[in-house]
Write a protein that holds these residues in place. Structure first.
Motif, mmCIF file in Angstrom:
data_model
loop_
_atom_site.group_PDB
_atom_site.id
_atom_site.type_symbol
_atom_site.label_atom_id
_atom_site.label_comp_id
_atom_site.label_asym_id
_atom_site.label_seq_id
_atom_site.Cartn_x
_atom_site.Cartn_y
_atom_site.Cartn_z
ATOM 1 N N GLU A 43 0.820 -1.208 0.000
ATOM 2 C CA GLU A 43 0.000 0.000 0.000
ATOM 3 C C GLU A 43 0.859 1.266 0.000
ATOM 4 O O GLU A 43 0.367 2.344 -0.291
ATOM 5 C CB GLU A 43 -0.956 0.020 1.187
ATOM 6 C CG GLU A 43 -0.262 0.130 2.537
ATOM 7 C CD GLU A 43 -1.236 0.030 3.693
ATOM 8 O OE1 GLU A 43 -1.605 1.089 4.240
ATOM 9 O OE2 GLU A 43 -1.615 -1.094 4.031
ATOM 10 N N TYR A 44 2.129 1.145 0.292
ATOM 11 C CA TYR A 44 3.029 2.300 0.344
ATOM 12 C C TYR A 44 3.793 2.525 -0.952
ATOM 13 O O TYR A 44 4.504 3.512 -1.098
ATOM 14 C CB TYR A 44 4.026 2.131 1.499
ATOM 15 C CG TYR A 44 3.358 1.939 2.829
ATOM 16 C CD1 TYR A 44 2.741 3.009 3.477
ATOM 17 C CD2 TYR A 44 3.329 0.693 3.434
ATOM 18 C CE1 TYR A 44 2.120 2.833 4.701
ATOM 19 C CE2 TYR A 44 2.701 0.516 4.662
ATOM 20 C CZ TYR A 44 2.103 1.589 5.287
ATOM 21 O OH TYR A 44 1.479 1.409 6.490
ATOM 22 N N ILE A 45 3.684 1.606 -1.906
ATOM 23 C CA ILE A 45 4.486 1.662 -3.129
ATOM 24 C C ILE A 45 4.227 2.939 -3.926
ATOM 25 O O ILE A 45 5.165 3.641 -4.308
ATOM 26 C CB ILE A 45 4.245 0.416 -4.009
ATOM 27 C CG1 ILE A 45 4.827 -0.819 -3.329
ATOM 28 C CG2 ILE A 45 4.853 0.602 -5.387
ATOM 29 C CD1 ILE A 45 4.485 -2.130 -4.032
ATOM 30 N N ALA A 48 5.654 6.026 -2.250
ATOM 31 C CA ALA A 48 7.119 6.012 -2.270
ATOM 32 C C ALA A 48 7.655 6.356 -3.655
ATOM 33 O O ALA A 48 8.600 7.149 -3.791
ATOM 34 C CB ALA A 48 7.634 4.641 -1.821
ATOM 35 N N LEU A 49 7.053 5.790 -4.700
ATOM 36 C CA LEU A 49 7.496 6.088 -6.065
ATOM 37 C C LEU A 49 7.255 7.555 -6.415
ATOM 38 O O LEU A 49 8.101 8.193 -7.053
ATOM 39 C CB LEU A 49 6.797 5.174 -7.073
ATOM 40 C CG LEU A 49 7.229 3.717 -7.052
ATOM 41 C CD1 LEU A 49 6.342 2.893 -7.968
ATOM 42 C CD2 LEU A 49 8.690 3.579 -7.449
ATOM 43 N N LEU A 52 9.908 9.640 -4.669
ATOM 44 C CA LEU A 52 11.191 9.519 -5.365
ATOM 45 C C LEU A 52 11.201 10.330 -6.656
ATOM 46 O O LEU A 52 12.179 11.018 -6.974
ATOM 47 C CB LEU A 52 11.501 8.051 -5.675
ATOM 48 C CG LEU A 52 11.857 7.171 -4.486
ATOM 49 C CD1 LEU A 52 11.894 5.707 -4.912
ATOM 50 C CD2 LEU A 52 13.187 7.598 -3.886
ATOM 51 N N ALA A 53 10.104 10.247 -7.409
ATOM 52 C CA ALA A 53 10.029 10.965 -8.674
ATOM 53 C C ALA A 53 10.081 12.472 -8.456
ATOM 54 O O ALA A 53 10.815 13.179 -9.161
ATOM 55 C CB ALA A 53 8.747 10.586 -9.419
ATOM 56 N N VAL A 54 9.335 12.971 -7.493
ATOM 57 C CA VAL A 54 9.325 14.415 -7.235
ATOM 58 C C VAL A 54 10.692 14.875 -6.735
ATOM 59 O O VAL A 54 11.197 15.915 -7.174
ATOM 60 C CB VAL A 54 8.195 14.794 -6.253
ATOM 61 C CG1 VAL A 54 8.320 16.243 -5.809
ATOM 62 C CG2 VAL A 54 6.838 14.553 -6.900
ATOM 63 N N ALA A 55 11.314 14.114 -5.858
ATOM 64 C CA ALA A 55 12.649 14.480 -5.369
ATOM 65 C C ALA A 55 13.651 14.534 -6.521
ATOM 66 O O ALA A 55 14.465 15.461 -6.616
ATOM 67 C CB ALA A 55 13.113 13.485 -4.305
#
Length: 97
Positions: A43-45, A48-49, A52-55
């Protein structure tokens, strides 16, 4: 001219099919890898993605350009536009698109 690792480089003409094919390949690899994530963590995938993409976008594109891209993505989602076919990408790098 944007750097070769630029997240939002434009894909046009003959290079577009290659770029989209490479993106699809990476997406399939990510999906295959994620099937091994324990059910309790799945449920956290998506969050998290996205984080990561925004960072990565902030690092590569800077805050102003990233904000514009995300605003256009928000518009696409809120307007309920249909997703393009798999061989095309949603254009987020152009203003007023």
């Amino acid at each position: 001219m944007p750097a070769s690792n630029c997240l939002t480089r434009m894909v046009v003409d003959d290079d577009q099919e290659l770029e989209v094919a490479q993106l699809q390949s990476v997406m399939h690899r990510i999906q295959d890898a994620l099937c091994h994530v324990p059910v309790t963590q799945r449920e956290y995938i998506a969050n998290a993605l996205l984080n990561l993409a925004v960072a990565r976008m902030l690092k590569e594109e800077g805050a102003s350009h990233t904000a514009g891209i995300l605003a256009r993505l928000g518009s696409v989602v809120s307007e309920g536009r249909e997703a393009p076919p798999p061989e095309q990408a949603i254009e987020l790098t152009r203003l007023n698109s």
